[in-house]
Design a protein around this motif. Structure first.
Motif, PDB file in Angstrom:
ATOM      1  N   ALA A  63     -21.269 -29.613 -15.225  1.00 16.40           N
ATOM      2  CA  ALA A  63     -20.916 -28.584 -14.243  1.00 16.40           C
ATOM      3  C   ALA A  63     -21.975 -27.478 -14.221  1.00 16.40           C
ATOM      4  O   ALA A  63     -22.358 -26.994 -13.148  1.00 16.40           O
ATOM      5  CB  ALA A  63     -19.537 -28.004 -14.561  1.00 16.40           C
ATOM      6  N   GLY A  64     -22.454 -27.091 -15.396  1.00 20.39           N
ATOM      7  CA  GLY A  64     -23.501 -26.065 -15.457  1.00 20.39           C
ATOM      8  C   GLY A  64     -24.793 -26.521 -14.810  1.00 20.39           C
ATOM      9  O   GLY A  64     -25.431 -25.766 -14.063  1.00 20.39           O
ATOM     10  N   ALA A  66     -25.099 -28.794 -12.480  1.00 19.15           N
ATOM     11  CA  ALA A  66     -24.853 -28.850 -11.033  1.00 19.15           C
ATOM     12  C   ALA A  66     -24.907 -27.455 -10.421  1.00 19.15           C
ATOM     13  O   ALA A  66     -25.458 -27.264  -9.325  1.00 19.15           O
ATOM     14  CB  ALA A  66     -23.506 -29.511 -10.753  1.00 19.15           C
ATOM     15  N   TRP A  67     -24.366 -26.464 -11.105  1.00 21.38           N
ATOM     16  CA  TRP A  67     -24.383 -25.074 -10.611  1.00 21.38           C
ATOM     17  C   TRP A  67     -25.825 -24.561 -10.539  1.00 21.38           C
ATOM     18  O   TRP A  67     -26.216 -23.927  -9.546  1.00 21.38           O
ATOM     19  CB  TRP A  67     -23.536 -24.209 -11.526  1.00 21.38           C
ATOM     20  CG  TRP A  67     -23.507 -22.760 -11.188  1.00 21.38           C
ATOM     21  CD1 TRP A  67     -23.042 -22.188 -10.030  1.00 21.38           C
ATOM     22  CD2 TRP A  67     -23.967 -21.692 -12.003  1.00 21.38           C
ATOM     23  NE1 TRP A  67     -23.191 -20.824 -10.098  1.00 21.38           N
ATOM     24  CE2 TRP A  67     -23.749 -20.496 -11.303  1.00 21.38           C
ATOM     25  CE3 TRP A  67     -24.524 -21.629 -13.270  1.00 21.38           C
ATOM     26  CZ2 TRP A  67     -24.080 -19.249 -11.819  1.00 21.38           C
ATOM     27  CZ3 TRP A  67     -24.844 -20.392 -13.787  1.00 21.38           C
ATOM     28  CH2 TRP A  67     -24.624 -19.230 -13.055  1.00 21.38           C
ATOM     29  N   ILE A  68     -26.617 -24.851 -11.552  1.00 24.47           N
ATOM     30  CA  ILE A  68     -28.030 -24.444 -11.541  1.00 24.47           C
ATOM     31  C   ILE A  68     -28.755 -25.154 -10.401  1.00 24.47           C
ATOM     32  O   ILE A  68     -29.552 -24.540  -9.680  1.00 24.47           O
ATOM     33  CB  ILE A  68     -28.693 -24.739 -12.900  1.00 24.47           C
ATOM     34  CG1 ILE A  68     -28.080 -23.851 -13.988  1.00 24.47           C
ATOM     35  CG2 ILE A  68     -30.204 -24.556 -12.837  1.00 24.47           C
ATOM     36  CD1 ILE A  68     -28.393 -24.294 -15.405  1.00 24.47           C
ATOM     37  N   SER A  70     -27.502 -26.099  -7.625  1.00 24.61           N
ATOM     38  CA  SER A  70     -27.078 -25.439  -6.390  1.00 24.61           C
ATOM     39  C   SER A  70     -27.889 -24.163  -6.160  1.00 24.61           C
ATOM     40  O   SER A  70     -28.302 -23.873  -5.038  1.00 24.61           O
ATOM     41  CB  SER A  70     -25.586 -25.115  -6.475  1.00 24.61           C
ATOM     42  OG  SER A  70     -25.182 -24.292  -5.420  1.00 24.61           O
ATOM     43  N   GLY A  71     -28.137 -23.427  -7.233  1.00 22.50           N
ATOM     44  CA  GLY A  71     -28.963 -22.223  -7.120  1.00 22.50           C
ATOM     45  C   GLY A  71     -30.390 -22.539  -6.725  1.00 22.50           C
ATOM     46  O   GLY A  71     -30.990 -21.845  -5.901  1.00 22.50           O
ATOM     47  N   ARG A  74     -30.633 -23.424  -3.076  1.00 20.84           N
ATOM     48  CA  ARG A  74     -30.530 -22.243  -2.211  1.00 20.84           C
ATOM     49  C   ARG A  74     -31.633 -21.225  -2.508  1.00 20.84           C
ATOM     50  O   ARG A  74     -31.609 -20.114  -1.990  1.00 20.84           O
ATOM     51  CB  ARG A  74     -29.156 -21.602  -2.368  1.00 20.84           C
ATOM     52  CG  ARG A  74     -28.044 -22.512  -1.836  1.00 20.84           C
ATOM     53  CD  ARG A  74     -26.660 -21.928  -1.998  1.00 20.84           C
ATOM     54  NE  ARG A  74     -26.308 -21.960  -3.422  1.00 20.84           N
ATOM     55  CZ  ARG A  74     -25.799 -20.928  -4.094  1.00 20.84           C
ATOM     56  NH1 ARG A  74     -25.550 -19.786  -3.492  1.00 20.84           N
ATOM     57  NH2 ARG A  74     -25.521 -21.030  -5.376  1.00 20.84           N
ATOM     58  N   ARG A  76     -32.370 -19.467  -5.161  1.00 19.27           N
ATOM     59  CA  ARG A  76     -31.914 -18.240  -5.816  1.00 19.27           C
ATOM     60  C   ARG A  76     -32.824 -17.951  -7.012  1.00 19.27           C
ATOM     61  O   ARG A  76     -32.995 -18.811  -7.878  1.00 19.27           O
ATOM     62  CB  ARG A  76     -30.472 -18.370  -6.283  1.00 19.27           C
ATOM     63  CG  ARG A  76     -29.488 -18.633  -5.171  1.00 19.27           C
ATOM     64  CD  ARG A  76     -29.413 -17.423  -4.247  1.00 19.27           C
ATOM     65  NE  ARG A  76     -28.333 -17.557  -3.312  1.00 19.27           N
ATOM     66  CZ  ARG A  76     -28.488 -17.682  -2.008  1.00 19.27           C
ATOM     67  NH1 ARG A  76     -29.709 -17.686  -1.493  1.00 19.27           N
ATOM     68  NH2 ARG A  76     -27.450 -17.778  -1.221  1.00 19.27           N
ATOM     69  N   SER A  79     -32.027 -18.881 -10.707  1.00 18.49           N
ATOM     70  CA  SER A  79     -31.929 -20.286 -11.120  1.00 18.49           C
ATOM     71  C   SER A  79     -33.202 -20.825 -11.770  1.00 18.49           C
ATOM     72  O   SER A  79     -33.160 -21.876 -12.413  1.00 18.49           O
ATOM     73  CB  SER A  79     -31.557 -21.155  -9.918  1.00 18.49           C
ATOM     74  OG  SER A  79     -32.600 -21.167  -8.967  1.00 18.49           O
TER      75      SER A  79
END
Length: 133
Positions: A63-64, A66-68, A70-71, A74, A76, A79
């Motif tokens: 999950a972590g 995947a979240w990174i 996603s950043g 985008r 960000r 990230s």
């Protein structure tokens, strides 16, 4: 033909490569979760408690990652550092897997880790992830 400028917050093609590598790494962790669950259910795991603990950790890490990813997708700025760290850890684990002759896991991990680093360190990616000053 001028230089192509990328604003902060817009993913470049190379950032998409890095995000795809992170997504593949998260998916690989989830595949490992499935194998661990099958081993635990069939009694193949060393102990059921260890298998459950490892599975929980793998789900949290997936999950972590995947979240990174996603950043990164985008663009960000936050990230960049965690994404580089994930790629470095992936490469280290890939080397360890290759030394253990686990080529089916080590080779893809090495490819994704190197592709992720290449995507993150491409000049257009560095500009896209630069913080506005």
């Amino acid at each position: 033909m001028g230089m192509r400028w990328t604003a902060v917050g817009h993913a470049t093609p190379m950032l998409r490569v890095a995000a795809a590598a992170l997504a593949a790494e998260a998916a690989g962790l989830l595949v490992s979760v499935v194998f661990n669950l099958v081993d635990a259910a069939s009694g193949q795991a060393w102990t059921t408690g260890n298998a459950i603990g490892l599975t929980v950790v793998e789900v949290i890490v997936a999950a972590g990652v995947a979240w990174i990813g996603s950043g990164v997708a985008r663009a960000r700025p936050w990230s960049r550092t965690p994404a580089v760290m994930v790629q470095l850890f992936t490469i280290l684990i890939a080397i360890w897997l290759l030394q253990a002759q686990r080529y089916e896991w080590g080779a893809p991990a090495l490819v994704f880790g190197l592709a992720g680093l290449a995507g993150l360190f491409a000049p257009t990616s560095l500009r896209a992830l630069n913080r506005e000053r």
